[in-house]
Design a protein around this motif. Structure first.
Motif, PDB file in Angstrom:
ATOM      1  N   ARG A 275      -7.565 -24.268  13.404  1.00  0.00           N
ATOM      2  CA  ARG A 275      -6.776 -23.511  14.374  1.00  0.00           C
ATOM      3  C   ARG A 275      -7.700 -22.645  15.210  1.00  0.00           C
ATOM      4  NH1 ARG A 275      -4.556 -24.011   9.530  1.00  0.00           N
ATOM      5  NH2 ARG A 275      -2.305 -24.235   9.198  1.00  0.00           N
ATOM      6  N   HIS A 276      -7.250 -22.284  16.384  1.00  0.00           N
ATOM      7  CA  HIS A 276      -7.947 -21.220  17.101  1.00  0.00           C
ATOM      8  C   HIS A 276      -6.921 -20.283  17.709  1.00  0.00           C
ATOM      9  CE1 HIS A 276      -7.274 -22.875  21.129  1.00  0.00           C
ATOM     10  NE2 HIS A 276      -7.681 -24.036  20.696  1.00  0.00           N
ATOM     11  N   GLN A 277      -7.370 -19.078  17.992  1.00  0.00           N
ATOM     12  CA  GLN A 277      -6.461 -18.055  18.479  1.00  0.00           C
ATOM     13  C   GLN A 277      -6.280 -18.155  19.987  1.00  0.00           C
ATOM     14  OE1 GLN A 277      -7.476 -13.737  18.349  1.00  0.00           O
ATOM     15  NE2 GLN A 277      -5.632 -13.536  17.096  1.00  0.00           N
ATOM     16  N   VAL A 278      -5.057 -18.020  20.413  1.00  0.00           N
ATOM     17  CA  VAL A 278      -4.729 -18.007  21.835  1.00  0.00           C
ATOM     18  C   VAL A 278      -4.439 -16.564  22.246  1.00  0.00           C
ATOM     19  CG1 VAL A 278      -3.125 -18.808  23.608  1.00  0.00           C
ATOM     20  CG2 VAL A 278      -3.753 -20.326  21.721  1.00  0.00           C
ATOM     21  N   LEU A 279      -5.164 -16.087  23.235  1.00  0.00           N
ATOM     22  CA  LEU A 279      -4.928 -14.747  23.763  1.00  0.00           C
ATOM     23  C   LEU A 279      -4.242 -14.887  25.115  1.00  0.00           C
ATOM     24  CD1 LEU A 279      -8.383 -13.086  22.982  1.00  0.00           C
ATOM     25  CD2 LEU A 279      -6.249 -12.807  21.717  1.00  0.00           C
ATOM     26  N   PRO A 280      -2.940 -14.594  25.204  1.00  0.00           N
ATOM     27  CA  PRO A 280      -2.250 -14.681  26.480  1.00  0.00           C
ATOM     28  C   PRO A 280      -2.964 -13.848  27.541  1.00  0.00           C
ATOM     29  CG  PRO A 280      -0.674 -14.379  24.715  1.00  0.00           C
ATOM     30  CD  PRO A 280      -2.025 -14.184  24.117  1.00  0.00           C
ATOM     31  N   GLN A 281      -3.021 -14.408  28.748  1.00  0.00           N
ATOM     32  CA  GLN A 281      -3.758 -13.783  29.843  1.00  0.00           C
ATOM     33  C   GLN A 281      -2.796 -13.245  30.917  1.00  0.00           C
ATOM     34  OE1 GLN A 281      -7.475 -13.954  30.135  1.00  0.00           O
ATOM     35  NE2 GLN A 281      -7.158 -14.382  27.962  1.00  0.00           N
ATOM     36  N   LEU A 282      -3.274 -12.243  31.639  1.00  0.00           N
ATOM     37  CA  LEU A 282      -2.528 -11.686  32.758  1.00  0.00           C
ATOM     38  C   LEU A 282      -3.482 -11.578  33.938  1.00  0.00           C
ATOM     39  CD1 LEU A 282       0.395 -10.623  33.149  1.00  0.00           C
ATOM     40  CD2 LEU A 282      -0.508  -8.327  32.840  1.00  0.00           C
TER      41      LEU A 282
ATOM     42  N   SER B  10      -8.545 -12.092  35.568  1.00  0.00           N
ATOM     43  CA  SER B  10      -7.711 -12.563  34.469  1.00  0.00           C
ATOM     44  C   SER B  10      -8.182 -11.870  33.203  1.00  0.00           C
ATOM     45  CB  SER B  10      -7.827 -14.081  34.308  1.00  0.00           C
ATOM     46  OG  SER B  10      -7.039 -14.533  33.220  1.00  0.00           O
ATOM     47  N   LEU B  11      -7.248 -11.213  32.507  1.00  0.00           N
ATOM     48  CA  LEU B  11      -7.587 -10.447  31.306  1.00  0.00           C
ATOM     49  C   LEU B  11      -6.643 -10.797  30.160  1.00  0.00           C
ATOM     50  CD1 LEU B  11      -8.065  -6.844  32.729  1.00  0.00           C
ATOM     51  CD2 LEU B  11      -9.830  -8.144  31.553  1.00  0.00           C
ATOM     52  N   PRO B  12      -7.130 -10.747  28.911  1.00  0.00           N
ATOM     53  CA  PRO B  12      -6.195 -10.839  27.795  1.00  0.00           C
ATOM     54  C   PRO B  12      -5.144  -9.733  27.908  1.00  0.00           C
ATOM     55  CG  PRO B  12      -8.459 -10.986  27.014  1.00  0.00           C
ATOM     56  CD  PRO B  12      -8.523 -10.597  28.458  1.00  0.00           C
TER      57      PRO B  12
ATOM     58  N   ASP C 192       4.310 -13.663  38.196  1.00  0.00           N
ATOM     59  CA  ASP C 192       4.428 -14.945  37.494  1.00  0.00           C
ATOM     60  C   ASP C 192       3.087 -15.541  37.091  1.00  0.00           C
ATOM     61  OD1 ASP C 192       7.206 -14.840  37.857  1.00  0.00           O
ATOM     62  OD2 ASP C 192       7.028 -15.752  39.836  1.00  0.00           O
ATOM     63  N   THR C 193       2.186 -14.671  36.613  1.00  0.00           N
ATOM     64  CA  THR C 193       0.872 -15.195  36.241  1.00  0.00           C
ATOM     65  C   THR C 193       0.581 -15.060  34.769  1.00  0.00           C
ATOM     66  OG1 THR C 193      -0.159 -13.073  36.786  1.00  0.00           O
ATOM     67  CG2 THR C 193      -0.131 -14.766  38.494  1.00  0.00           C
ATOM     68  N   ALA C 194       1.511 -14.544  33.994  1.00  0.00           N
ATOM     69  CA  ALA C 194       1.265 -14.450  32.551  1.00  0.00           C
ATOM     70  C   ALA C 194       1.145 -15.862  32.003  1.00  0.00           C
ATOM     71  CB  ALA C 194       2.408 -13.721  31.868  1.00  0.00           C
ATOM     72  N   GLN C 195       0.093 -16.098  31.231  1.00  0.00           N
ATOM     73  CA  GLN C 195      -0.136 -17.445  30.732  1.00  0.00           C
ATOM     74  C   GLN C 195      -0.887 -17.388  29.426  1.00  0.00           C
ATOM     75  OE1 GLN C 195      -3.231 -19.520  33.148  1.00  0.00           O
ATOM     76  NE2 GLN C 195      -3.167 -17.659  34.380  1.00  0.00           N
ATOM     77  N   ALA C 196      -0.732 -18.492  28.675  1.00  0.00           N
ATOM     78  CA  ALA C 196      -1.467 -18.593  27.412  1.00  0.00           C
ATOM     79  C   ALA C 196      -2.812 -19.227  27.675  1.00  0.00           C
ATOM     80  CB  ALA C 196      -0.664 -19.428  26.422  1.00  0.00           C
TER      81      ALA C 196
END
Length: 208
Positions: free
Chosen positions: A130-137, A176-178, A204-208
């Motif tokens: 697994r790896h960790q996903v840090l949602p970005q803004l 783009s930042l976590p 509308d830019t929040a993304q994983a």
């Protein structure tokens, strides 16, 4: 939008239960279309199998964007739902579980099927990475030219990415930042600029 874990690479496993063979596959997917394309691919590849059951979960397993499952002819609730439950409990976001069953001549009963399909996916999950996903803004930042170098350093320190730079009366940075680092970034930027830096979130830019 919290950090979560996702399946990092495909996994295969084989389980035999009372002469029935359960071939399990865990596959990384990003959306429903990818998942269903893989389901169709495996159905063609294993056309001689009695059942090709599946479950997928997109995004954070605790707050999924979408999820679905199929028993593919097994008694209702004995295959797809238990498989989805394992993906959730094992925190395997953005994953598709497929179990191909070849019937061995001995009926397992509803309880036996639930246990077998659960075990097939659980044992595959035990092999998973697994790896960790840090949602970005994404943000835009306007600040004086003299502060650009420090702002770039701050972006790097907080594991962000500079997407674009525009030089007008001031410097405009698209960043783009976590999500977890946004508050710290804003606080530090206001400190170094004495409150003159302007920060705005892109819509509308929040993304994983």
């Amino acid at each position: 939008m919290n950090p979560y874990t996702e399946l990092a690479a495909p996994v295969e496993h084989c389980l035999t239960e009372k002469n029935s063979e359960f071939l399990s596959f865990l596959l990384p997917v990003r959306n429903r279309d990818e998942a269903m394309a893989l389901v169709n691919q495996y159905r063609k590849q294993y056309r001689g199998a009695n059942h090709v059951c599946w479950a997928y979960i997109i995004g954070n397993t605790r707050q999924p964007e979408t999820q679905a499952f199929s028993d593919d002819g097994e008694p209702s609730g004995t295959a797809g739902k238990p498989m989805l439950h394992v993906l959730t409990e094992q925190e395997l976001g953005n994953s598709l579980a497929l179990v191909v069953r070849y019937f061995g001549g001995v009926k397992l009963g509803a309880g036996g099927l639930v246990r077998a399909y659960s075990a097939a996916v659980s044992q595959a999950a035990a092999k998973a990475t697994r790896h960790q996903v840090l949602p970005q803004l994404q943000l835009t930042v306007r600040l004086d030219f003299a502060l650009e170098t420090r702002a770039r350093q701050l972006i790097n320190e907080l594991a962000g990415q500079l997407l674009a730079t525009d030089y007008q009366q001031q410097v405009q940075l698209t960043v783009s930042l976590p999500v977890t680092a946004v508050a710290e970034f804003a606080n530090q930027l206001q400190n170094i600029s004495s409150g003159s830096a302007l920060i705005s979130e892109l819509p509308d830019t929040a993304q994983a």
